[in-house]
Design a protein around this motif. Structure first.
Motif, PDB file in Angstrom:
ATOM      1  N   PHE A   9       1.187  -1.792   0.050  1.00 15.74           N
ATOM      2  CA  PHE A   9      -0.143   0.156   0.288  1.00 15.74           C
ATOM      3  C   PHE A   9       0.821   1.416   0.125  1.00 15.74           C
ATOM      4  CE2 PHE A   9      -3.035  -3.294   1.847  1.00 15.74           C
ATOM      5  CZ  PHE A   9      -4.262  -3.144   0.686  1.00 15.74           C
ATOM      6  N   GLY A  10       2.449   1.272  -0.102  1.00 18.61           N
ATOM      7  CA  GLY A  10       3.104   1.980  -0.642  1.00 18.61           C
ATOM      8  C   GLY A  10       3.931   3.039   0.691  1.00 18.61           C
ATOM      9  N   ALA A  11       3.510   2.494   1.990  1.00 16.83           N
ATOM     10  CA  ALA A  11       4.666   2.101   3.284  1.00 16.83           C
ATOM     11  C   ALA A  11       5.811   2.491   2.782  1.00 16.83           C
ATOM     12  CB  ALA A  11       4.146   1.631   4.519  1.00 16.83           C
ATOM     13  N   THR A  12       6.094   2.787   3.819  1.00 18.26           N
ATOM     14  CA  THR A  12       8.210   3.083   3.331  1.00 18.26           C
ATOM     15  C   THR A  12       8.478   3.214   4.524  1.00 18.26           C
ATOM     16  OG1 THR A  12       8.176   4.918   3.081  1.00 18.26           O
ATOM     17  CG2 THR A  12       8.258   4.172   0.729  1.00 18.26           C
ATOM     18  N   GLY A  13       9.862   3.260   4.661  1.00 14.93           N
ATOM     19  CA  GLY A  13      10.325   3.574   6.262  1.00 14.93           C
ATOM     20  C   GLY A  13      10.362   2.818   7.131  1.00 14.93           C
ATOM     21  N   LEU A  14      10.437   3.739   8.366  1.00 17.18           N
ATOM     22  CA  LEU A  14      10.004   3.272   9.451  1.00 17.18           C
ATOM     23  C   LEU A  14       8.463   2.801  10.044  1.00 17.18           C
ATOM     24  CD1 LEU A  14      10.978   3.282  12.540  1.00 17.18           C
ATOM     25  CD2 LEU A  14      10.109   6.212  12.896  1.00 17.18           C
ATOM     26  N   THR A  15       7.964   3.826   8.908  1.00 17.05           N
ATOM     27  CA  THR A  15       6.174   3.613   8.778  1.00 17.05           C
ATOM     28  C   THR A  15       5.573   1.932   8.169  1.00 17.05           C
ATOM     29  OG1 THR A  15       5.810   6.001   8.594  1.00 17.05           O
ATOM     30  CG2 THR A  15       3.626   4.872   7.903  1.00 17.05           C
ATOM     31  N   ALA A  16       6.408   1.739   7.444  1.00 24.63           N
ATOM     32  CA  ALA A  16       6.360   0.862   7.039  1.00 24.63           C
ATOM     33  C   ALA A  16       6.823  -0.806   8.525  1.00 24.63           C
ATOM     34  CB  ALA A  16       6.958   0.283   5.645  1.00 24.63           C
ATOM     35  N   VAL A  17       7.781  -0.155   9.023  1.00 21.57           N
ATOM     36  CA  VAL A  17       8.478  -1.083  10.092  1.00 21.57           C
ATOM     37  C   VAL A  17       7.251  -0.963  10.876  1.00 21.57           C
ATOM     38  CG1 VAL A  17      10.254  -1.469  11.330  1.00 21.57           C
ATOM     39  CG2 VAL A  17      11.230  -0.613   9.111  1.00 21.57           C
ATOM     40  N   VAL A  18       6.907   0.101  11.332  1.00 29.04           N
ATOM     41  CA  VAL A  18       6.207  -0.114  12.564  1.00 29.04           C
ATOM     42  C   VAL A  18       4.653  -0.990  12.319  1.00 29.04           C
ATOM     43  CG1 VAL A  18       4.381   1.449  13.718  1.00 29.04           C
ATOM     44  CG2 VAL A  18       7.482   1.804  13.444  1.00 29.04           C
ATOM     45  N   VAL A  19       4.358  -0.198  11.439  1.00 31.90           N
ATOM     46  CA  VAL A  19       2.527  -1.007  10.596  1.00 31.90           C
ATOM     47  C   VAL A  19       2.958  -2.114  10.722  1.00 31.90           C
ATOM     48  CG1 VAL A  19       1.063  -1.419   8.355  1.00 31.90           C
ATOM     49  CG2 VAL A  19       2.102   0.926   9.384  1.00 31.90           C
ATOM     50  N   ALA A  20       4.000  -3.387   9.941  1.00 31.69           N
ATOM     51  CA  ALA A  20       3.897  -4.484   9.391  1.00 31.69           C
ATOM     52  C   ALA A  20       4.475  -5.013  10.798  1.00 31.69           C
ATOM     53  CB  ALA A  20       5.499  -4.894   8.891  1.00 31.69           C
ATOM     54  N   SER A  21       5.108  -4.491  11.972  1.00 27.80           N
ATOM     55  CA  SER A  21       5.423  -5.035  12.843  1.00 27.80           C
ATOM     56  C   SER A  21       4.190  -5.512  14.218  1.00 27.80           C
ATOM     57  CB  SER A  21       6.082  -4.619  13.985  1.00 27.80           C
ATOM     58  OG  SER A  21       7.768  -4.406  13.302  1.00 27.80           O
ATOM     59  N   VAL A  22       2.897  -3.819  13.466  1.00 29.11           N
ATOM     60  CA  VAL A  22       1.952  -3.877  14.893  1.00 29.11           C
ATOM     61  C   VAL A  22       1.166  -5.337  14.485  1.00 29.11           C
ATOM     62  CG1 VAL A  22      -0.130  -3.091  14.720  1.00 29.11           C
ATOM     63  CG2 VAL A  22       1.963  -1.420  15.877  1.00 29.11           C
ATOM     64  N   LEU A  23       1.091  -4.976  13.130  1.00 30.08           N
ATOM     65  CA  LEU A  23       0.044  -6.234  12.696  1.00 30.08           C
ATOM     66  C   LEU A  23       0.620  -7.814  12.063  1.00 30.08           C
ATOM     67  CD1 LEU A  23      -0.629  -4.474   8.610  1.00 30.08           C
ATOM     68  CD2 LEU A  23      -1.912  -4.991  10.659  1.00 30.08           C
ATOM     69  N   VAL A  24       1.186  -8.237  12.293  1.00 27.86           N
ATOM     70  CA  VAL A  24       2.403  -9.276  12.343  1.00 27.86           C
ATOM     71  C   VAL A  24       1.783  -9.654  14.377  1.00 27.86           C
ATOM     72  CG1 VAL A  24       4.579 -10.467  12.754  1.00 27.86           C
ATOM     73  CG2 VAL A  24       3.918  -9.267  10.881  1.00 27.86           C
ATOM     74  N   GLY A  25       2.147  -7.965  15.186  1.00 25.95           N
ATOM     75  CA  GLY A  25       1.818  -8.600  16.438  1.00 25.95           C
ATOM     76  C   GLY A  25       0.840  -9.570  16.642  1.00 25.95           C
ATOM     77  N   LEU A  26      -0.698  -8.456  16.012  1.00 24.83           N
ATOM     78  CA  LEU A  26      -1.773  -8.890  16.371  1.00 24.83           C
ATOM     79  C   LEU A  26      -2.183 -10.448  16.030  1.00 24.83           C
ATOM     80  CD1 LEU A  26      -3.722  -5.694  15.297  1.00 24.83           C
ATOM     81  CD2 LEU A  26      -3.003  -6.556  18.211  1.00 24.83           C
ATOM     82  N   ALA A  27      -1.737 -10.940  14.948  1.00 22.45           N
ATOM     83  CA  ALA A  27      -1.726 -11.722  14.251  1.00 22.45           C
ATOM     84  C   ALA A  27      -0.703 -13.247  15.285  1.00 22.45           C
ATOM     85  CB  ALA A  27      -0.924 -11.816  13.025  1.00 22.45           C
ATOM     86  N   LEU A  28       0.222 -12.744  15.422  1.00 20.99           N
ATOM     87  CA  LEU A  28       0.450 -13.929  15.932  1.00 20.99           C
ATOM     88  C   LEU A  28       0.195 -13.571  17.956  1.00 20.99           C
ATOM     89  CD1 LEU A  28       4.536 -12.449  15.791  1.00 20.99           C
ATOM     90  CD2 LEU A  28       3.675 -14.686  15.163  1.00 20.99           C
ATOM     91  N   LEU A  29      -0.185 -12.502  18.858  1.00 23.72           N
ATOM     92  CA  LEU A  29      -0.918 -13.467  19.806  1.00 23.72           C
ATOM     93  C   LEU A  29      -3.111 -14.028  19.621  1.00 23.72           C
ATOM     94  CD1 LEU A  29      -1.429  -9.253  21.113  1.00 23.72           C
ATOM     95  CD2 LEU A  29      -0.047 -11.607  21.768  1.00 23.72           C
ATOM     96  N   ALA A  30      -3.208 -13.855  18.227  1.00 18.03           N
ATOM     97  CA  ALA A  30      -4.080 -14.933  17.720  1.00 18.03           C
ATOM     98  C   ALA A  30      -3.993 -16.145  17.634  1.00 18.03           C
ATOM     99  CB  ALA A  30      -4.656 -14.022  15.968  1.00 18.03           C
ATOM    100  N   THR A  31      -2.816 -16.531  16.948  1.00 15.55           N
ATOM    101  CA  THR A  31      -2.781 -17.885  16.819  1.00 15.55           C
ATOM    102  C   THR A  31      -2.223 -18.377  18.255  1.00 15.55           C
ATOM    103  OG1 THR A  31       0.047 -17.093  16.189  1.00 15.55           O
ATOM    104  CG2 THR A  31      -1.443 -17.727  14.830  1.00 15.55           C
ATOM    105  N   GLY A  32      -1.852 -17.259  19.460  1.00 20.80           N
ATOM    106  CA  GLY A  32      -1.133 -17.944  20.215  1.00 20.80           C
ATOM    107  C   GLY A  32      -2.259 -18.276  21.337  1.00 20.80           C
ATOM    108  N   THR A  33      -3.143 -17.570  20.964  1.00 19.62           N
ATOM    109  CA  THR A  33      -4.904 -17.464  21.889  1.00 19.62           C
ATOM    110  C   THR A  33      -4.975 -18.998  21.329  1.00 19.62           C
ATOM    111  OG1 THR A  33      -4.990 -15.372  22.508  1.00 19.62           O
ATOM    112  CG2 THR A  33      -6.924 -16.553  22.566  1.00 19.62           C
ATOM    113  N   VAL A  34      -5.399 -19.357  19.853  1.00 18.23           N
ATOM    114  CA  VAL A  34      -5.976 -20.430  19.287  1.00 18.23           C
ATOM    115  C   VAL A  34      -5.298 -21.704  19.700  1.00 18.23           C
ATOM    116  CG1 VAL A  34      -6.277 -21.659  16.988  1.00 18.23           C
ATOM    117  CG2 VAL A  34      -6.731 -19.517  17.493  1.00 18.23           C
TER     118      VAL A  34
END
Length: 359
Positions: free
Chosen positions: A295-320
């Motif tokens: 979606f066109g994000a770059t630099g630190l913004t892309a890093v933070v967004v990717a980390s947050v999204l993956v963190g939420l997904a990891l929390l979901a898989t761990g909960t399951v």
């Protein structure tokens, strides 16, 4: 009226009413689950509901005129009831198992010893029911969870590591897509080979059904059939006795040692099922770290967004995983998060180091 009833406090009444609400809600959960089952499972769940009804009556009798209007039970039990009515799945049984294990009756003087014992046994009964569901989904579920988790962690680590070197965002994007495809294909192929090999090993361990046809021709005195049972794990005396019985009836019985040695194929699943599940779940996990760059994000913004999204997904898989294993969902979720972010942080720091060196 007993001494306990004469000295009851408002706190006692509130606690008893909470217990009463919880017992009514748990009985409703078991009845809802029973309505979706048949045969023995249905009978067991109805028996559990009946037992909760006995506990309910205990609190009704103790409260007497102080019973008041029905209370709403806690959020966890209400969620359990909603899941039972909506899905009736193994997740509900896993949650019910944890609920029974956390019963406060053992430490409450107003609950009887029989009630405390009931709750402990209920936990084991629900555990047994949940095990059946866990076994039915264990093969594909294992591939799905491992696939999604590997996709999340490996592609986040890859994207962050490459991005930290300072390469253009387009390079990071295509690296992430390449990692997604390569990892998904590798996971699918690996699961196919793994499960197929396991099934072949199990098949090789099964007794040859055609061996029964030669039993009438065996030398009864030599009794070499005993060697078959010794090879399957029986001690010599037991093997001789069992072989003699078989020869006497000319019927090759199923041997317990042979049954224990081979796993139920249903608990493993099919090779194609595991492969396809691994492929798509890895891909579904691996695409998440790439989304910001898509979606066109770059630099630190892309890093933070990717980390947050993956963190939420990891929390979901761990909960399951926690729910299905009967363990603490929170602990499993935090463990998944720590492992995933630890791997990603390591590659990100390595990327920064390489980027500084190259620059």
């Amino acid at each position: 009226m007993t001494e306990r009833e004469r000295t009851r406090t408002k706190a006692d009444i509130r606690r008893w009413r909470r217990y009463l609400a919880a017992e009514r809600a748990e009985a409703a959960v078991y009845r809802d689950l029973a309505s979706r089952r048949e045969g023995q499972d249905r009978d067991i769940l109805l028996a559990l509901a009946e037992a909760e009804g006995r506990h309910e009556q205990h609190w009704v009798d103790l409260l007497g005129d102080d019973i008041g209007a029905p209370l709403r039970t806690d959020l966890r039990t209400r969620l359990l009831g909603w899941l039972a009515r909506s899905f009736g799945s193994v997740f509900v049984l896993a949650l019910a198992q944890r609920a029974e294990a956390r019963s406060p009756y053992e430490k409450d003087a107003d609950a009887t010893d029989a009630m405390a014992a009931d709750e402990r046994i209920h936990g084991e009964v629900v555990r047994g029911l949940a095990i059946r569901g866990r076994l039915r989904i264990s093969g594909t579920f294992r591939a799905a969870v491992f696939g999604a988790n590997d996709g999340l962690v490996s592609n986040l680590a890859l994207v962050l590591g490459v991005g930290a070197t300072g390469v253009p965002p387009a390079t990071v994007l295509f690296t992430g897509i390449a990692g997604l495809l390569a990892g998904a294909l590798s996971m699918g192929a690996g699961e196919y080979v793994s499960v197929r090999s396991q099934l072949e090993l199990i098949d090789a361990a099964k007794p040859d059904p055609t061996a029964r046809a030669v039993l009438p021709n065996l030398d009864v005195d030599a009794n070499e059939l005993a060697l078959v049972y010794r090879a399957r794990g029986m001690d010599p005396d037991a093997a001789e006795a069992h072989a003699s019985d078989v020869l006497a009836t000319l019927h090759l019985e199923a041997d317990p040692a042979a049954t224990d040695a081979s796993e139920d194929v249903d608990t493993i699943g099919t090779a194609w099922g595991a492969a396809i599940s691994s492929f798509f779940f890895f891909a579904s996990g691996a695409v998440i770290p790439v989304l910001p760059y898509l979606f066109g994000a770059t630099g630190l913004t892309a890093v933070v967004v990717a980390s947050v999204l993956v963190g939420l997904a990891l929390l979901a898989t761990g909960t399951v995983v926690g729910l299905l294993s009967g363990a603490s969902p929170l602990k499993r979720a935090l463990r998944q998060l720590a492992i995933g972010f630890g791997a990603a942080a390591a590659t990100y720091l390595l990327g920064l180091a390489f980027g500084t060196t190259i620059g």
